[in-house]
Design a protein around this motif. Structure first.
Motif, PDB file in Angstrom:
ATOM      1  N   LEU A  48      -1.110  -4.136  -5.345  1.00 27.63           N
ATOM      2  CA  LEU A  48      -0.837  -2.777  -5.831  1.00 27.63           C
ATOM      3  C   LEU A  48       0.428  -2.216  -5.195  1.00 27.63           C
ATOM      4  CD1 LEU A  48      -4.469  -1.367  -5.846  1.00 27.63           C
ATOM      5  CD2 LEU A  48      -3.123  -2.126  -7.806  1.00 27.63           C
ATOM      6  N   LYS A  49       0.692  -2.606  -3.924  1.00 36.52           N
ATOM      7  CA  LYS A  49       1.937  -2.202  -3.292  1.00 36.52           C
ATOM      8  C   LYS A  49       3.126  -2.806  -4.020  1.00 36.52           C
ATOM      9  CE  LYS A  49       4.628  -0.591  -0.001  1.00 36.52           C
ATOM     10  NZ  LYS A  49       4.865   0.855   0.174  1.00 36.52           N
ATOM     11  N   GLN A  50       3.009  -4.077  -4.407  1.00 36.45           N
ATOM     12  CA  GLN A  50       4.075  -4.754  -5.144  1.00 36.45           C
ATOM     13  C   GLN A  50       4.276  -4.131  -6.516  1.00 36.45           C
ATOM     14  OE1 GLN A  50       3.549  -8.985  -5.230  1.00 36.45           O
ATOM     15  NE2 GLN A  50       5.345  -9.363  -6.517  1.00 36.45           N
ATOM     16  N   ARG A  51       3.199  -3.693  -7.141  1.00 32.89           N
ATOM     17  CA  ARG A  51       3.287  -3.057  -8.455  1.00 32.89           C
ATOM     18  C   ARG A  51       3.756  -1.613  -8.372  1.00 32.89           C
ATOM     19  NH1 ARG A  51      -1.427  -3.866 -12.664  1.00 32.89           N
ATOM     20  NH2 ARG A  51       0.334  -3.203 -13.956  1.00 32.89           N
ATOM     21  N   GLY A  52       3.644  -1.006  -7.189  1.00 30.53           N
ATOM     22  CA  GLY A  52       3.969   0.408  -7.061  1.00 30.53           C
ATOM     23  C   GLY A  52       2.913   1.293  -7.693  1.00 30.53           C
ATOM     24  N   SER A  53       1.653   0.832  -7.620  1.00 32.31           N
ATOM     25  CA  SER A  53       0.563   1.549  -8.273  1.00 32.31           C
ATOM     26  C   SER A  53       0.055   2.695  -7.408  1.00 32.31           C
ATOM     27  CB  SER A  53      -0.578   0.572  -8.578  1.00 32.31           C
ATOM     28  OG  SER A  53      -1.695   1.258  -9.086  1.00 32.31           O
ATOM     29  N   SER A  54      -0.364   3.758  -8.043  1.00 27.60           N
ATOM     30  CA  SER A  54      -0.931   4.914  -7.325  1.00 27.60           C
ATOM     31  C   SER A  54      -2.367   4.660  -6.879  1.00 27.60           C
ATOM     32  CB  SER A  54      -0.883   6.151  -8.237  1.00 27.60           C
ATOM     33  OG  SER A  54      -1.633   5.916  -9.429  1.00 27.60           O
ATOM     34  N   ARG A  55      -2.975   3.566  -7.305  1.00 30.17           N
ATOM     35  CA  ARG A  55      -4.352   3.247  -6.914  1.00 30.17           C
ATOM     36  C   ARG A  55      -4.435   2.615  -5.539  1.00 30.17           C
ATOM     37  NH1 ARG A  55      -6.423  -0.823 -10.386  1.00 30.17           N
ATOM     38  NH2 ARG A  55      -4.283  -1.354 -10.929  1.00 30.17           N
ATOM     39  N   ILE A  56      -3.297   2.417  -4.891  1.00 25.91           N
ATOM     40  CA  ILE A  56      -3.291   1.727  -3.610  1.00 25.91           C
ATOM     41  C   ILE A  56      -4.110   2.475  -2.560  1.00 25.91           C
ATOM     42  CG2 ILE A  56      -1.095   2.814  -2.932  1.00 25.91           C
ATOM     43  CD1 ILE A  56      -0.441   0.221  -1.452  1.00 25.91           C
ATOM     44  N   ASN A  57      -4.049   3.809  -2.562  1.00 30.96           N
ATOM     45  CA  ASN A  57      -4.815   4.593  -1.586  1.00 30.96           C
ATOM     46  C   ASN A  57      -6.312   4.451  -1.831  1.00 30.96           C
ATOM     47  OD1 ASN A  57      -2.419   5.512  -0.438  1.00 30.96           O
ATOM     48  ND2 ASN A  57      -2.345   7.340  -1.719  1.00 30.96           N
ATOM     49  N   GLU A  58      -6.704   4.423  -3.098  1.00 25.56           N
ATOM     50  CA  GLU A  58      -8.121   4.306  -3.442  1.00 25.56           C
ATOM     51  C   GLU A  58      -8.683   2.959  -2.997  1.00 25.56           C
ATOM     52  OE1 GLU A  58     -10.885   3.925  -7.470  1.00 25.56           O
ATOM     53  OE2 GLU A  58      -8.781   4.531  -7.621  1.00 25.56           O
ATOM     54  N   ILE A  59      -7.952   1.882  -3.218  1.00 25.52           N
ATOM     55  CA  ILE A  59      -8.451   0.554  -2.861  1.00 25.52           C
ATOM     56  C   ILE A  59      -8.407   0.345  -1.353  1.00 25.52           C
ATOM     57  CG2 ILE A  59      -8.136  -1.911  -3.204  1.00 25.52           C
ATOM     58  CD1 ILE A  59      -9.076  -0.283  -5.681  1.00 25.52           C
ATOM     59  N   ALA A  60      -7.320   0.788  -0.711  1.00 27.96           N
ATOM     60  CA  ALA A  60      -7.207   0.621   0.742  1.00 27.96           C
ATOM     61  C   ALA A  60      -8.270   1.430   1.474  1.00 27.96           C
ATOM     62  CB  ALA A  60      -5.815   1.034   1.202  1.00 27.96           C
ATOM     63  N   ALA A  61      -8.690   2.535   0.906  1.00 26.90           N
ATOM     64  CA  ALA A  61      -9.709   3.379   1.546  1.00 26.90           C
ATOM     65  C   ALA A  61     -11.075   2.712   1.568  1.00 26.90           C
ATOM     66  CB  ALA A  61      -9.790   4.725   0.828  1.00 26.90           C
ATOM     67  N   LYS A  62     -11.298   1.696   0.757  1.00 26.31           N
ATOM     68  CA  LYS A  62     -12.578   0.991   0.731  1.00 26.31           C
ATOM     69  C   LYS A  62     -12.726   0.010   1.889  1.00 26.31           C
ATOM     70  CE  LYS A  62     -13.106   1.257  -4.301  1.00 26.31           C
ATOM     71  NZ  LYS A  62     -13.293   0.492  -5.557  1.00 26.31           N
ATOM     72  N   ILE A  63     -11.623  -0.258   2.615  1.00 29.26           N
ATOM     73  CA  ILE A  63     -11.676  -1.157   3.767  1.00 29.26           C
ATOM     74  C   ILE A  63     -12.115  -0.328   4.977  1.00 29.26           C
ATOM     75  CG2 ILE A  63     -10.350  -2.719   5.241  1.00 29.26           C
ATOM     76  CD1 ILE A  63      -8.479  -3.215   2.898  1.00 29.26           C
ATOM     77  N   PRO A  64     -13.248  -0.655   5.585  1.00 29.71           N
ATOM     78  CA  PRO A  64     -13.757   0.166   6.703  1.00 29.71           C
ATOM     79  C   PRO A  64     -12.916  -0.018   7.966  1.00 29.71           C
ATOM     80  CG  PRO A  64     -15.140  -1.751   6.394  1.00 29.71           C
ATOM     81  CD  PRO A  64     -14.166  -1.760   5.258  1.00 29.71           C
ATOM     82  N   GLN A  65     -13.100   0.917   8.915  1.00 30.91           N
ATOM     83  CA  GLN A  65     -12.310   0.901  10.138  1.00 30.91           C
ATOM     84  C   GLN A  65     -12.647  -0.291  11.032  1.00 30.91           C
ATOM     85  OE1 GLN A  65     -12.587   4.663  12.147  1.00 30.91           O
ATOM     86  NE2 GLN A  65     -11.734   5.831  10.430  1.00 30.91           N
ATOM     87  N   ASN A  66     -13.870  -0.810  10.929  1.00 33.69           N
ATOM     88  CA  ASN A  66     -14.248  -1.940  11.772  1.00 33.69           C
ATOM     89  C   ASN A  66     -13.768  -3.283  11.218  1.00 33.69           C
ATOM     90  OD1 ASN A  66     -15.899  -2.047   9.560  1.00 33.69           O
ATOM     91  ND2 ASN A  66     -17.812  -2.316  10.705  1.00 33.69           N
ATOM     92  N   SER A  67     -13.039  -3.277  10.118  1.00 35.30           N
ATOM     93  CA  SER A  67     -12.513  -4.515   9.530  1.00 35.30           C
ATOM     94  C   SER A  67     -11.150  -4.839  10.131  1.00 35.30           C
ATOM     95  CB  SER A  67     -12.400  -4.380   8.011  1.00 35.30           C
ATOM     96  OG  SER A  67     -11.697  -5.477   7.479  1.00 35.30           O
ATOM     97  N   GLU A  68     -10.887  -6.136  10.302  1.00 36.35           N
ATOM     98  CA  GLU A  68      -9.585  -6.551  10.826  1.00 36.35           C
ATOM     99  C   GLU A  68      -8.432  -6.227   9.877  1.00 36.35           C
ATOM    100  OE1 GLU A  68     -11.435 -10.256   8.880  1.00 36.35           O
ATOM    101  OE2 GLU A  68     -12.069  -8.475  10.025  1.00 36.35           O
ATOM    102  N   TYR A  69      -8.763  -5.961   8.614  1.00 38.07           N
ATOM    103  CA  TYR A  69      -7.718  -5.663   7.623  1.00 38.07           C
ATOM    104  C   TYR A  69      -7.388  -4.178   7.552  1.00 38.07           C
ATOM    105  CZ  TYR A  69      -8.707 -10.388   5.986  1.00 38.07           C
ATOM    106  OH  TYR A  69      -8.880 -11.742   5.921  1.00 38.07           O
ATOM    107  N   TYR A  70      -8.183  -3.339   8.254  1.00 34.06           N
ATOM    108  CA  TYR A  70      -8.011  -1.883   8.146  1.00 34.06           C
ATOM    109  C   TYR A  70      -6.626  -1.423   8.618  1.00 34.06           C
ATOM    110  CZ  TYR A  70      -8.651   3.093   8.928  1.00 34.06           C
ATOM    111  OH  TYR A  70      -8.487   4.451   8.915  1.00 34.06           O
ATOM    112  N   PRO A  71      -6.151  -1.833   9.819  1.00 35.24           N
ATOM    113  CA  PRO A  71      -4.842  -1.316  10.266  1.00 35.24           C
ATOM    114  C   PRO A  71      -3.698  -1.741   9.357  1.00 35.24           C
ATOM    115  CG  PRO A  71      -5.605  -3.069  11.718  1.00 35.24           C
ATOM    116  CD  PRO A  71      -6.752  -2.722  10.830  1.00 35.24           C
ATOM    117  N   PHE A  72      -3.807  -2.924   8.800  1.00 35.83           N
ATOM    118  CA  PHE A  72      -2.734  -3.386   7.917  1.00 35.83           C
ATOM    119  C   PHE A  72      -2.736  -2.625   6.592  1.00 35.83           C
ATOM    120  CE2 PHE A  72      -3.952  -6.916  10.649  1.00 35.83           C
ATOM    121  CZ  PHE A  72      -2.760  -7.146  11.303  1.00 35.83           C
ATOM    122  N   ALA A  73      -3.951  -2.340   6.101  1.00 43.01           N
ATOM    123  CA  ALA A  73      -4.039  -1.548   4.875  1.00 43.01           C
ATOM    124  C   ALA A  73      -3.464  -0.155   5.087  1.00 43.01           C
ATOM    125  CB  ALA A  73      -5.491  -1.469   4.418  1.00 43.01           C
ATOM    126  N   GLN A  74      -3.710   0.424   6.257  1.00 43.82           N
ATOM    127  CA  GLN A  74      -3.190   1.758   6.551  1.00 43.82           C
ATOM    128  C   GLN A  74      -1.663   1.738   6.686  1.00 43.82           C
ATOM    129  OE1 GLN A  74      -5.069   4.582   6.496  1.00 43.82           O
ATOM    130  NE2 GLN A  74      -6.663   3.149   5.804  1.00 43.82           N
TER     131      GLN A  74
END
Length: 348
Positions: free
Chosen positions: A164-190
């Motif tokens: 979604l970042k590559q596409r420039g989509s506005s849905r990026i915040n919605e999808i990234a918000a589904k990654i919880p804080q205890n996940s190793e992918y959370y800081p990268f998504a933020q």
């Protein structure tokens, strides 16, 4: 006759000039989900792609196709590539979907053979392939299906965020918000949301599982590089990287139609020369000799004389003139005069 010969020669030359040939075949596997096959074509003719239950076949309209240089890579959906005369046969190990496109300069046919019923891993491989091939909408659709089936697989959500970042989509915040804080992918998504560079953030994180995220990005870039290497951007680059055997085959393929055309034109000129030369050599009929003076008069027999004398006598009695008698009997007037004298002698 001349028109037919000219038309036949023109049709033959056009057929040789428009003949289509295979030049090379290259193959690349993307896991077990996708096999991309690039077929080089030379000429202006036509071809037909036939989709069978367990094979794909490309038929050229040229029955004398040259042998192509085939580079096969085992381990994917395709387990062989074989050229049979003007056909390229590609057997496939399982049910498949076929996507194709045509590229120019040089002319190439690109076949993407995709597994028809992919599992989870194959769907991830297919999403990576679509991303590297620039088909972002298709990759987006696959990530949507994966996220719906596996909502707690945060690696899928993270890769979807990258897309979604590559596409420039506005849905990026919605999808990234589904990654919880205890996940190793959370800081990268933020950090993706904030617009920071993903590569620097991945290098600064020492966690073991975060290395998987770095590997995901590296695999994506590697897939892009492989995809671009399959489809050369310019013919000059392709010529530099080609091997000498392939260059010789391409050179021969290019010059064979031109040589055949030259031979046909030479034969056509020779034929036209012979036709024009024979026109002036028609036999003339010998002139008829109408010189009556050179012909000898045949002497009439006694019976013929008597018959002609009787006829002349009757015509004279009917008031005919010598010229009229000569015309009627089709004899010279001198002969009529002689017959008249014979009539007078008989009367005396």
């Amino acid at each position: 006759m001349v028109k037919r010969v000219l038309i036949t020669a023109v049709l033959l030359s056009a057929a040789f000039c428009s003949a289509l040939d295979f030049t090379y075949v290259e193959m690349e596997n993307y896991g077990s989900a996708v096999s991309r096959i690039v077929i080089g074509l030379y000429g202006t003719g036509d071809y037909k792609v036939i989709e069978g239950n367990n094979y794909v076949e490309i038929n050229l309209d040229n029955t004398n196709a040259n042998k192509a240089n085939i580079q096969y890579q085992p381990g994917g959906l395709v387990y062989a590539i074989e050229q049979i005369d003007n056909k390229m046969v590609i057997p496939i190990s399982s049910s498949y979907l076929l996507e194709q496109m045509v590229l120019d300069s040089p002319r190439r046919l690109v076949l993407d053979i995709i597994v028809a019923k992919p599992d989870k891993q194959q769907k991830l491989e297919l999403a990576d392939f679509y991303t590297s091939a620039g088909k972002l909408n298709s990759a987006d659709k696959i990530y949507y299906e994966l996220a719906k089936s596996y909502p707690e697989d945060y690696a899928i959500l993270y890769k979807w965020t990258l897309l979604l970042k590559q596409r420039g989509s506005s849905r990026i915040n919605e999808i990234a918000a589904k990654i919880p804080q205890n996940s190793e992918y959370y800081p990268f998504a933020q950090q993706i949301i904030k617009g920071n560079q993903l590569r620097k953030a991945a290098q600064c994180t020492p966690a073991v599982k975060t290395q998987n995220a770095c590997k995901i990005e590296g695999d994506k870039e590697k897939a892009e590089t492989k995809s671009l290497s399959l489809i050369p951007k310019a013919p000059e680059k392709a010529e530099k990287t080609a091997n000498p055997i392939k260059d010789k085959k391409l050179f021969a393929t290019k010059w064979i139609p031109k040589l055949m055309l030259l031979i046909i034109l030479i034969l056509l000129l020779i034929l036209i020369y012979h036709i024009l030369a024979n026109v002036g050599k028609r036999k003339k009929k010998p002139p008829l000799n109408f010189n009556l003076e050179s012909q000898k008069k045949t002497e009439l027999t006694t019976e013929e004389n008597k018959t002609l004398v009787l006829m002349v006598r009757r015509l004279l009695d009917s008031g005919w003139k010598n010229s009229e008698i000569a015309k009627e009997l089709k004899i010279p007037e001198e002969e009529v005069e002689r017959l008249v004298q014979l009539c007078h002698q008989d009367e005396s």
